[in-house]
Design a protein around this motif. Sequence first.
Motif, short mmCIF file in Angstrom:
data_model
loop_
_atom_site.label_atom_id
_atom_site.label_comp_id
_atom_site.label_asym_id
_atom_site.label_seq_id
_atom_site.Cartn_x
_atom_site.Cartn_y
_atom_site.Cartn_z
N THR A 1 0.24 -0.71 4.83
CA THR A 1 -1.10 -0.64 4.26
C THR A 1 -1.90 -1.82 4.77
OG1 THR A 1 -0.23 0.35 2.24
CG2 THR A 1 -2.40 -0.65 2.10
N LEU B 1 -6.45 0.12 2.07
CA LEU B 1 -6.71 -0.21 0.68
C LEU B 1 -8.06 -0.90 0.63
CD1 LEU B 1 -5.11 0.14 -1.92
CD2 LEU B 1 -4.26 -2.16 -1.65
N ILE B 2 -9.05 -0.20 0.12
CA ILE B 2 -10.41 -0.71 0.21
C ILE B 2 -10.84 -1.39 -1.07
CG2 ILE B 2 -12.82 -0.08 0.58
CD1 ILE B 2 -11.89 2.13 2.36
N VAL B 3 -11.31 -2.59 -0.93
CA VAL B 3 -11.82 -3.32 -2.09
C VAL B 3 -13.26 -3.70 -1.82
CG1 VAL B 3 -11.50 -5.29 -3.60
CG2 VAL B 3 -9.53 -4.27 -2.46
N ASN B 4 -14.11 -3.37 -2.74
CA ASN B 4 -15.51 -3.71 -2.59
C ASN B 4 -15.84 -4.93 -3.43
OD1 ASN B 4 -18.21 -3.36 -1.77
ND2 ASN B 4 -18.66 -2.46 -3.77
N ASP C 1 -6.04 -12.17 -3.18
CA ASP C 1 -4.78 -12.38 -3.89
C ASP C 1 -4.10 -11.06 -4.21
OD1 ASP C 1 -5.11 -15.07 -3.74
OD2 ASP C 1 -5.79 -15.34 -5.80
N GLU C 2 -4.88 -10.13 -4.68
CA GLU C 2 -4.29 -8.86 -5.06
C GLU C 2 -3.75 -8.11 -3.85
OE1 GLU C 2 -7.29 -6.94 -7.51
OE2 GLU C 2 -6.04 -7.49 -9.22
N ILE D 1 -2.58 -9.52 -1.21
CA ILE D 1 -1.35 -10.22 -0.81
C ILE D 1 -0.21 -9.78 -1.71
CG2 ILE D 1 -0.21 -12.46 -0.71
CD1 ILE D 1 -2.80 -13.69 0.17
N GLU D 2 -0.49 -9.63 -2.98
CA GLU D 2 0.57 -9.19 -3.89
C GLU D 2 1.07 -7.80 -3.51
OE1 GLU D 2 -0.49 -9.50 -7.97
OE2 GLU D 2 -0.60 -11.70 -7.89
N ARG D 3 0.18 -7.02 -2.98
CA ARG D 3 0.62 -5.70 -2.54
C ARG D 3 1.28 -5.76 -1.17
NH1 ARG D 3 -2.04 -1.36 -5.52
NH2 ARG D 3 -2.60 -2.44 -7.42
N ARG D 4 1.39 -6.92 -0.66
CA ARG D 4 2.02 -7.13 0.65
C ARG D 4 1.41 -6.25 1.73
NH1 ARG D 4 3.53 -10.53 -2.33
NH2 ARG D 4 5.61 -11.46 -2.52
N SER E 1 -6.75 -18.32 1.41
CA SER E 1 -5.61 -17.40 1.35
C SER E 1 -5.62 -16.36 2.46
CB SER E 1 -5.55 -16.73 -0.02
OG SER E 1 -6.84 -16.46 -0.50
N GLU F 1 -2.94 -16.65 4.95
CA GLU F 1 -1.53 -16.40 4.62
C GLU F 1 -1.01 -15.16 5.32
OE1 GLU F 1 -0.37 -16.44 0.53
OE2 GLU F 1 -1.81 -18.00 0.03
#
Lengths: 343, 343
Positions: free
Chosen positions: B60, B93-96, B114-115, B117-120, B139, B142
């Motif tokens: 993803t 995975l789209i974030v607005n 951060d979110e 990254i948590e979802r790798r 971040s 990372e």
Amino acid sequence: MQDVALAAGVSQATVSLVLNDVADSGISESTKRRVRETATRLGYRHNAMARGLKLQRSDTIGFISDNITITPFAAGLIEGAQVGAREAGKHLLIVNVDYEENRDNSDAIEHAIDELIERRVDGVIYATMFHRIVDIPRSLHELPSVLLDAQATDGSLPSVVPDDLGGAMEMTMYLLGLGHRSIVHMSRALGPSAVDLRRNGFFAAHEQFGVAPLTDAVIECEVTTPAAFEAGMKLLTRSDRPTAIFCFNDRMAWGVYQAAAELGVSIPGDVSVVGFDDVPLVAPVLRPPMTTMRLPHVEMGRWAIDRLISGNTQLEHEVLPCPLIVRESVAPPPEPERAKVAT
Amino acid sequence: MQDVALAAGVSQATVSLVLNDVADSGISESTKRRVRETATRLGYRHNAMARGLKLQRSDTIGFISDNITITPFAAGLIEGAQVGAREAGKHLLIVNVDYEENRDNSDAIEHAIDELIERRVDGVIYATMFHRIVDIPRSLHELPSVLLDAQATDGSLPSVVPDDLGGAMEMTMYLLGLGHRSIVHMSRALGPSAVDLRRNGFFAAHEQFGVAPLTDAVIECEVTTPAAFEAGMKLLTRSDRPTAIFCFNDRMAWGVYQAAAELGVSIPGDVSVVGFDDVPLVAPVLRPPMTTMRLPHVEMGRWAIDRLISGNTQLEHEVLPCPLIVRESVAPPPEPERAKVAT
DNA sequence: ACGATGAGCTAATACGATTAAGTAGCTGTG
DNA sequence: CACAGCTACTTAATCGTATTAGCTCATCGT
């Protein structure tokens, strides 16, 4: 987590309890602080896949849409869904599928759904960019799904659509109420729901108002600005020029604007022109700013996601209102020049 | 998988080997067939979370964008990325994130990252809807990240942007080449890269052509159609009306079109007007169809995802060309009426 | 002095897959 | 006939987390 536990001198279980703020975990404040500190120091990040595996949910909602590129509408739908998702701590996995009216691409859609299921999304929103009726791929029934801007042929899934019928009625009533008696509806050939419903609304309003529509009340052409321009040129030069033109959408209305400008016909002085959709970059900046019906895209996206998250399993079919956006392209019909018989 | 194994009379490992088509697994054809059959029969679905956990990747890609709603550009960027992702078997995975020029929303962005990254996610595309320079949240470093339609203040991440400078130069050269000597650039106050670069390109072209730009070659106003209309009204009624107007973007150019129509000024007969962006719903349907520079949104989205997937770690800064889209809003400057001194 | 109590934590397990390392049975060989 | 080598599998460890039952230890009441 194991590393954090080691560094903080506690067990991995403790770390989990602390970082998830589990109530009644009975971990002392001092330990909690120590764990949290170590976690930050080591740059610990939750692993959503491990957590999802254990918890059997992904906190992700699949969003399947056709032709995101072509229309300015996708953005509103997505935004509404996005905001609702964020509030619920969920994320949106968006998959775009090409759609052409004549091509059967159910394979591509099936495939997209399969992949979403493999990711164990908590639900699926299936969105189309034009209100229409679609066949539901079987696999959509394997998990909670909602139709956005679409309806199922067999009505087997909840769905949310704009009130094209009511909106078209309201718009037509508005024109009739101002005294217009010769209104033309410029639209395309029947097919997609939006087309059919708006046209029905147009006629329904006439009926409700007790006014007979023109004999050739509907003129059809392609849904593009240039095509509408051509149609507008013909329409506006007719001897029996209508006093108002209700266009299927803003793009077409713009074409009519162009024709009016070309012919020196004044909007709204000589003819009133209205559209549908309220495309932000178009309707408000036309001269004069155009009266139109707003499509509640953001609200529909929001409804879909809320519906999915609520876990409500009832089979609902939501119709959201299209607000009438009054601007300056409408006026009462001009006084007929010759016969001012009896006022 | 365990269920399938049981039903097919083999071990769970065998099922895994078969369903993943592992080469050299040494499973007999007959067993393979049997396993596959049972899997289908039982409606088995891969569990992407379990697989991701084991494999330490999610297949993803995170896509962070600001203000998806406001602009018609997001769609192109997303589509390009989407297509590339699908070809590589990845998902988006789209974030607005809302963005306002004056509000510091780095918190929201940090949170979004951060979110992801948590979802790798395997990587992150950070996209802005206007070419500009952004501060990079820590971040983002990372994991593999690419900037889309943006550049880092510290240049610490690879990025892809449109060639606003070159595009503006090419457009200006085009006008100069046709003989225009009084060209106005209608734009907004300096700030975003796109604004600065296009203006620089405008002047660079003059220099390269050995032509002095007008003294007041740039007029500034808000980037909206109505504001450009007002500015256009002033500009077109000036005694020293320019022969060509190069607008910062299509929306503004449309405003100039409106002013020209209002004043009976012919495009391109009396004045040439060009824009930038090639907004699909606008530029080609104006009357006359407008010459403009196309922003390569789809290509940029595609570049970003390809770059991410290739695993290339080199710090590149890609500038993609903006093709000149010639339509009908440009002509050689009109003959000056009074002095036809020496041809 | 001693069992009961509760506070504070840990051990163990399961989630569903991948994969390295094994094993059982057969075949061919010297 | 012993054994290497192959075929066709299976066993078991592992990924990172959540969760529950149980453990240890100090304190308290009698």
